[in-house]
Enzyme design. Structure first.
Site, PDB file in Angstrom:
ATOM      1  N   HIS A 150      25.088  99.590  49.854  1.00  0.00           N
ATOM      2  CA  HIS A 150      24.627  98.516  48.980  1.00  0.00           C
ATOM      3  C   HIS A 150      24.191  97.327  49.827  1.00  0.00           C
ATOM      4  O   HIS A 150      24.741  97.088  50.904  1.00  0.00           O
ATOM      5  CB  HIS A 150      25.764  98.124  48.038  1.00  0.00           C
ATOM      6  CG  HIS A 150      25.396  97.102  47.019  1.00  0.00           C
ATOM      7  ND1 HIS A 150      25.373  95.741  47.307  1.00  0.00           N
ATOM      8  CD2 HIS A 150      25.032  97.225  45.721  1.00  0.00           C
ATOM      9  CE1 HIS A 150      25.016  95.084  46.230  1.00  0.00           C
ATOM     10  NE2 HIS A 150      24.793  95.955  45.249  1.00  0.00           N
ATOM     11  N   ASP A 197      22.879  97.836  37.699  1.00  0.00           N
ATOM     12  CA  ASP A 197      23.163  96.709  38.589  1.00  0.00           C
ATOM     13  C   ASP A 197      23.741  95.529  37.816  1.00  0.00           C
ATOM     14  O   ASP A 197      23.475  94.361  38.109  1.00  0.00           O
ATOM     15  CB  ASP A 197      21.930  96.262  39.374  1.00  0.00           C
ATOM     16  CG  ASP A 197      22.287  95.544  40.684  1.00  0.00           C
ATOM     17  OD1 ASP A 197      23.487  95.356  40.944  1.00  0.00           O
ATOM     18  OD2 ASP A 197      21.368  95.192  41.430  1.00  0.00           O
ATOM     19  N   GLU A 216      25.797 101.811  39.918  1.00  0.00           N
ATOM     20  CA  GLU A 216      25.871 100.611  40.765  1.00  0.00           C
ATOM     21  C   GLU A 216      26.174  99.409  39.891  1.00  0.00           C
ATOM     22  O   GLU A 216      25.301  98.632  39.531  1.00  0.00           O
ATOM     23  CB  GLU A 216      24.570 100.378  41.534  1.00  0.00           C
ATOM     24  CG  GLU A 216      24.710  99.233  42.544  1.00  0.00           C
ATOM     25  CD  GLU A 216      23.393  98.802  43.167  1.00  0.00           C
ATOM     26  OE1 GLU A 216      23.128  97.583  43.197  1.00  0.00           O
ATOM     27  OE2 GLU A 216      22.632  99.682  43.634  1.00  0.00           O
TER      28      GLU A 216
END
Length: 380
Positions: A171, A296, A8
């Site tokens: 997401h 992230d 991600e």
């Protein structure tokens, strides 16, 4: 741990503003999130790659920063943003396919169009290994209409994702203007990563599961980040309260619990949630096979996430589970990572630097923790 895979990790296009995409200044002033958030989003082969090398991250799967096409209420505009971003991301990752892959962005105004764009990216472009959907699709003239994918009209899309074996990463994104006004006014600090993101994604994911989407498409794979968006820690209560006598029309299979889908259809990542107790809880509730490492970036620090995993988690888990979460599970969920042009392979614990006996040539090994028989060599 060496050779980690991160899933991600955000990226942006330079002309995002003109296409209705993400503008970094809308989230926080420059310097608040990782220095220059805008520059970090645009960068792939510079600072990002350098920090990957410095922190044992072999590979990143990139996706267009949220909200992407889901934040564009105009159908034609959302479709254009998705197409432009997909073309550019394919070009970018193919510059270094041994280190990067991409997730397909889609407008979800129309399920058939979304399926067609996914097929185009999967079959005509290179470097894509899955899909990213930033929660609900904004629609309507005022942007307050919310389209959710548990509606049966989206079965056309889900069918295509299953047939192509394209995992779908759901997401978070910001709320609509109406929801922001009604729910978050005066408590804006809770509307984003602290609470609002997870609350919206976990509702959407549970809606998809309980609507029977995974029963109609049993090979479909869905991924959510941030240690499961609170779901693993509520699983007892979720399964207990989805009483089939009380909710006889719920379309999920009558002989399954929500927890039964984890590890086969539903997976989580550690993105932006670097808590060892939370990870251990998730492992106990949904199993090691359902969890994958992520960072992230650039909303989170690459060194911070990696120090947590490499130093703190490493001392808590056995080496095999560490490598499964840090690498192996990603290769089983995102099967295209194994294929050209990426060609990633499963590695042993020793190859990942967390197993085997490591000593210098000619060195005498006295113990696994201390290399001198009579003198303590490690700090107290």
């Amino acid at each position: 741990m060496l050779n980690k895979i991160a899933l991600e990790e955000a990226w942006n296009i330079s002309d995002a503003a003109s296409l209705g995409g993400f503008q970094p200044g809308s989230l926080a002033p420059k310097g608040v999130i990782g220095g220059d958030l805008g520059a970090n989003l645009l960068d792939i082969h510079g600072t990002r790659l350098q920090q990957m090398d410095e922190n044992g991250v072999e590979f990143m799967v990139l996706s267009l920063v949220s909200a992407g096409p889901q934040g564009v209420a105009d159908k034609a505009g959302a479709e254009k943003l998705a197409r432009v971003a997909n073309d550019k991301l394919s070009d970018e990752v193919m510059n270094t396919p041994s280190r990067f892959a991409g997730l397909v962005s889609l407008s979800m105004h129309d399920a058939s169009q979304a399926a067609s764009e996914l097929k185009r990216c999967w079959n005509e472009l290179q470097g894509f290994v899955g899909v990213v959907l930033n929660d609900f699709q904004s629609a309507g003239e005022d942007g307050n209409t919310m389209l959710f994918y548990d509606d049966p009209i989206y079965d056309t899309f889900w069918k295509t994702a299953e047939e192509l074996n394209a995992p779908v990463y759901i997401h978070p994104r910001s709320a609509t203007p109406e929801i922001t006004e009604k729910m978050w006014k005066g408590r804006e600090h809770l509307a984003f990563s602290a609470l609002g993101y997870a609350n919206r994604v976990n509702m959407h994911l549970l809606g998809i599961i309980t609507a029977g989407v995974l029963d109609r498409f049993p090979k479909l794979k869905i991924v959510v980040g941030h240690m499961g968006e609170h779901i693993p820690y509520d699983l007892y209560r979720i399964d207990h309260k989805l009483n089939r006598a009380r909710f006889p029309n719920m379309r999920m299979r009558k002989d399954k619990l929500v927890r039964d889908y984890f590890g086969t259809n539903v997976f989580i990542t550690t993105s932006g949630h670097f808590s060892t107790p939370a990870l251990l809880c998730a492992m106990a509730e949904i199993g090691t096979e359902a969890i994958m490492f992520s960072i992230d970036y650039p909303f989170e620090s690459i060194p911070n996430g990696c120090v947590w995993f490499d130093e703190h988690v490493k001392d808590t888990l056995n080496a095999r589970d560490l490598v499964r979460i840090g690498r192996g599970n990603a290769l089983r969920v995102y099967e295209r990572l194994r294929e050209a042009p990426h060609g990633l392979k499963e590695l042993t614990t020793t190859e990942c630097g967390v197993g085997g006996l490591r000593r210098e040539e000619g060195e005498v090994e006295f113990g696994l923790y201390n290399k001198d028989w009579s003198r303590r060599m490690v700090r107290q």
